[in-house]
Design a protein around this motif. Structure first.
Motif, mmCIF file in Angstrom:
data_model
loop_
_atom_site.group_PDB
_atom_site.id
_atom_site.type_symbol
_atom_site.label_atom_id
_atom_site.label_comp_id
_atom_site.label_asym_id
_atom_site.label_seq_id
_atom_site.Cartn_x
_atom_site.Cartn_y
_atom_site.Cartn_z
ATOM 1 N N PHE A 1 0.827 -1.205 0.000
ATOM 2 C CA PHE A 1 0.000 0.000 0.000
ATOM 3 C C PHE A 1 0.865 1.261 0.000
ATOM 4 O O PHE A 1 0.481 2.288 0.556
ATOM 5 C CB PHE A 1 -0.922 0.006 1.221
ATOM 6 N N ASN A 2 2.028 1.168 -0.619
ATOM 7 C CA ASN A 2 2.947 2.298 -0.685
ATOM 8 C C ASN A 2 2.275 3.507 -1.326
ATOM 9 O O ASN A 2 1.520 3.381 -2.295
ATOM 10 C CB ASN A 2 4.184 1.888 -1.502
ATOM 11 N N LYS A 3 2.544 4.680 -0.775
ATOM 12 C CA LYS A 3 1.905 5.901 -1.280
ATOM 13 C C LYS A 3 2.319 6.226 -2.710
ATOM 14 O O LYS A 3 1.648 7.003 -3.400
ATOM 15 C CB LYS A 3 2.243 7.076 -0.367
ATOM 16 N N ASN A 4 3.426 5.636 -3.174
ATOM 17 C CA ASN A 4 3.887 5.891 -4.537
ATOM 18 C C ASN A 4 3.206 4.989 -5.564
ATOM 19 O O ASN A 4 3.452 5.109 -6.760
ATOM 20 C CB ASN A 4 5.406 5.711 -4.623
ATOM 21 N N ILE A 5 2.379 4.059 -5.079
ATOM 22 C CA ILE A 5 1.638 3.179 -5.979
ATOM 23 C C ILE A 5 0.239 3.749 -6.184
ATOM 24 O O ILE A 5 -0.445 4.108 -5.232
ATOM 25 C CB ILE A 5 1.561 1.746 -5.409
ATOM 26 N N TYR A 6 -0.185 3.842 -7.419
ATOM 27 C CA TYR A 6 -1.480 4.420 -7.752
ATOM 28 C C TYR A 6 -2.561 3.336 -7.694
ATOM 29 O O TYR A 6 -2.340 2.201 -8.111
ATOM 30 C CB TYR A 6 -1.442 5.031 -9.152
ATOM 31 N N PHE A 7 -3.730 3.703 -7.182
ATOM 32 C CA PHE A 7 -4.842 2.761 -7.104
ATOM 33 C C PHE A 7 -5.802 3.003 -8.260
ATOM 34 O O PHE A 7 -6.110 4.139 -8.602
ATOM 35 C CB PHE A 7 -5.572 2.906 -5.766
ATOM 36 N N GLN A 8 -6.261 1.896 -8.842
ATOM 37 C CA GLN A 8 -7.144 1.988 -9.997
ATOM 38 C C GLN A 8 -8.262 0.965 -9.875
ATOM 39 O O GLN A 8 -8.014 -0.207 -9.582
ATOM 40 C CB GLN A 8 -6.352 1.735 -11.285
ATOM 41 N N SER A 9 -9.495 1.404 -10.085
ATOM 42 C CA SER A 9 -10.632 0.487 -10.065
ATOM 43 C C SER A 9 -10.680 -0.283 -11.380
ATOM 44 O O SER A 9 -10.380 0.277 -12.439
ATOM 45 C CB SER A 9 -11.941 1.259 -9.879
ATOM 46 N N PRO A 10 -11.054 -1.560 -11.341
ATOM 47 C CA PRO A 10 -11.098 -2.365 -12.569
ATOM 48 C C PRO A 10 -11.964 -1.745 -13.660
ATOM 49 O O PRO A 10 -11.630 -1.823 -14.843
ATOM 50 C CB PRO A 10 -11.678 -3.698 -12.085
ATOM 51 N N GLU A 11 -13.079 -1.111 -13.265
ATOM 52 C CA GLU A 11 -13.984 -0.570 -14.278
ATOM 53 C C GLU A 11 -13.415 0.649 -14.998
ATOM 54 O O GLU A 11 -13.932 1.056 -16.038
ATOM 55 C CB GLU A 11 -15.345 -0.221 -13.662
ATOM 56 N N THR A 12 -12.342 1.236 -14.442
ATOM 57 C CA THR A 12 -11.716 2.390 -15.101
ATOM 58 C C THR A 12 -10.455 1.998 -15.866
ATOM 59 O O THR A 12 -9.774 2.864 -16.417
ATOM 60 C CB THR A 12 -11.350 3.470 -14.062
ATOM 61 N N ASN A 13 -10.161 0.709 -15.913
ATOM 62 C CA ASN A 13 -8.963 0.228 -16.604
ATOM 63 C C ASN A 13 -9.241 0.142 -18.107
ATOM 64 O O ASN A 13 -10.068 -0.654 -18.558
ATOM 65 C CB ASN A 13 -8.573 -1.149 -16.055
ATOM 66 N N SER A 14 -8.559 0.965 -18.885
ATOM 67 C CA SER A 14 -8.799 1.006 -20.334
ATOM 68 C C SER A 14 -8.450 -0.320 -21.008
ATOM 69 O O SER A 14 -9.054 -0.689 -22.023
ATOM 70 C CB SER A 14 -7.989 2.140 -20.968
ATOM 71 N N SER A 15 -7.488 -1.061 -20.453
ATOM 72 C CA SER A 15 -7.104 -2.351 -21.042
ATOM 73 C C SER A 15 -8.254 -3.347 -20.983
ATOM 74 O O SER A 15 -8.445 -4.156 -21.898
ATOM 75 C CB SER A 15 -5.883 -2.922 -20.315
ATOM 76 N N ILE A 16 -9.033 -3.293 -19.898
ATOM 77 C CA ILE A 16 -10.177 -4.196 -19.768
ATOM 78 C C ILE A 16 -11.242 -3.851 -20.805
ATOM 79 O O ILE A 16 -11.840 -4.739 -21.424
ATOM 80 C CB ILE A 16 -10.751 -4.125 -18.340
ATOM 81 N N HIS A 17 -11.463 -2.563 -21.018
ATOM 82 C CA HIS A 17 -12.441 -2.145 -22.030
ATOM 83 C C HIS A 17 -11.995 -2.590 -23.429
ATOM 84 O O HIS A 17 -12.814 -3.014 -24.249
ATOM 85 C CB HIS A 17 -12.621 -0.629 -21.989
ATOM 86 N N GLU A 18 -10.699 -2.506 -23.703
ATOM 87 C CA GLU A 18 -10.175 -2.966 -24.995
ATOM 88 C C GLU A 18 -10.362 -4.468 -25.146
ATOM 89 O O GLU A 18 -10.676 -4.969 -26.229
ATOM 90 C CB GLU A 18 -8.692 -2.609 -25.106
ATOM 91 N N LEU A 19 -10.172 -5.190 -24.041
ATOM 92 C CA LEU A 19 -10.341 -6.640 -24.057
ATOM 93 C C LEU A 19 -11.770 -7.011 -24.436
ATOM 94 O O LEU A 19 -12.004 -7.869 -25.298
ATOM 95 C CB LEU A 19 -9.995 -7.206 -22.673
ATOM 96 N N TYR A 20 -12.729 -6.345 -23.819
ATOM 97 C CA TYR A 20 -14.138 -6.624 -24.105
ATOM 98 C C TYR A 20 -14.501 -6.240 -25.539
ATOM 99 O O TYR A 20 -15.231 -6.961 -26.221
ATOM 100 C CB TYR A 20 -15.031 -5.850 -23.130
ATOM 101 N N LYS A 21 -13.987 -5.115 -26.003
ATOM 102 C CA LYS A 21 -14.402 -4.588 -27.299
ATOM 103 C C LYS A 21 -13.726 -5.284 -28.472
ATOM 104 O O LYS A 21 -14.393 -5.699 -29.434
ATOM 105 C CB LYS A 21 -14.111 -3.086 -27.353
ATOM 106 N N HIS A 22 -12.394 -5.445 -28.418
ATOM 107 C CA HIS A 22 -11.651 -5.927 -29.583
ATOM 108 C C HIS A 22 -11.460 -7.438 -29.606
ATOM 109 O O HIS A 22 -11.412 -8.041 -30.675
ATOM 110 C CB HIS A 22 -10.288 -5.228 -29.649
ATOM 111 N N TRP A 23 -11.331 -8.053 -28.437
ATOM 112 C CA TRP A 23 -11.119 -9.497 -28.411
ATOM 113 C C TRP A 23 -12.434 -10.253 -28.270
ATOM 114 O O TRP A 23 -12.664 -11.257 -28.937
ATOM 115 C CB TRP A 23 -10.176 -9.866 -27.262
#
Length: 270
Positions: free
Chosen positions: A217-239
């Motif tokens: 949980f280092n402060k230098n690590i950024y937290f990201q919700s799965p639903e905001t991950n652009s790679s997941i959206h690309e996975l659903y759309k293109h693959w």
């Protein structure tokens, strides 16, 4: 992976393609095995050439200054499944917005009931009149899992006797005490003697786990919700082409009865 169980999972027939005669996963390496490979081949990262990190299937990305950063998911150090599923279920089923802080620390909408130790607790979503709408839980380590299964079994028997029960809707279960951060395949604790680092074969201590969590949980690590991950959206759309049937086939978990072992692990006294 931090867990040796992934090796067993990858070897199952469920993940073998009969048409192509190949497995979905060819090889599973634990974190500790990767370290051993580095040591065996005497890899010195100080003299390695810099390479661009692929961001498609990793938790790496670029910040506003175009510097490489690492992403993490909020919640537990075992992936944060409970937090994500509970927030999603509360929103979709009851149209209730929850924050990560509410699920972690409690609020008027969230009731937290600690267990007998730090590796078990229940988290409940409450209605306007204090009624339980959803009940989630953590259970890490085989002893806690065993107790949970017994408790659910007792509640099912109570239900047959038409007494009131309140079963869990979702439980985040991990075989290792303290979860994945203490997985059997994780890096071993090390100590320094005479200025030289030495790995320890002894189990990780509470101090070592706390230190690992601090880095997780280092402060230098950024937290990201799965639903905001652009790679997941690309996975659903293109693959997967946003095909519901294909999405369910490729990404959704299915369960089926498997042949029982001679001894049920849940009946073993730990």
């Amino acid at each position: 992976m931090p867990c040796y169980d992934k090796k067993l999972e990858a070897s199952r027939d469920d993940f073998f393609n009969d048409v192509l005669k190949t497995r979905d996963v060819d090889c599973v390496l634990t974190t500790n095995e990767v370290q051993q490979l580095f040591e065996e081949y005497k890899v010195d990262f100080k003299i390695c050439e810099m390479e661009e990190i692929s961001s498609m299937f990793t938790k790496a990305g670029l910040n506003s200054s175009l510097n490489t950063i690492l992403y993490n998911s909020k919640g537990s150090t075992s992936g944060g499944y409970l937090l994500f599923v509970m927030r999603y279920a509360a929103k979709v089923i009851f149209n209730i917005e929850l924050t990560e802080e509410e699920i972690e620390f409690g609020s008027e909408k969230i009731s937290i009931e600690p267990g007998r130790n730090n590796d078990q607790k229940s988290v409940s979503l409450l209605g306007k009149n204090g009624e339980v709408l959803l009940k989630f839980g953590y259970a890490y380590g085989f002893r806690n899992i065993q107790n949970l299964v017994r408790k659910i079994g007792e509640k099912k028997r109570s239900f047959r006797r038409k007494t009131e029960v309140n079963d869990f809707n979702f439980v985040e279960i991990m075989a290792c005490p303290s979860g994945c951060i203490n997985g059997g395949g994780q890096l071993k604790p090390f100590f320094i003697t005479g200025g030289v680092e030495n790995s320890s074969s002894t189990p990780a201590s509470k101090e070592w786990i706390c230190l690992t969590e601090k880095y997780y949980f280092n402060k230098n690590i950024y937290f990201q919700s799965p639903e905001t991950n652009s790679s997941i959206h690309e996975l659903y759309k293109h693959w997967l082409h946003d095909d519901k049937n294909r999405i369910k086939e490729k990404l959704h978990t299915s369960y089926h009865v498997i042949e029982k072992l001679e001894e049920n692990g849940l009946t073993v006294r730990w």
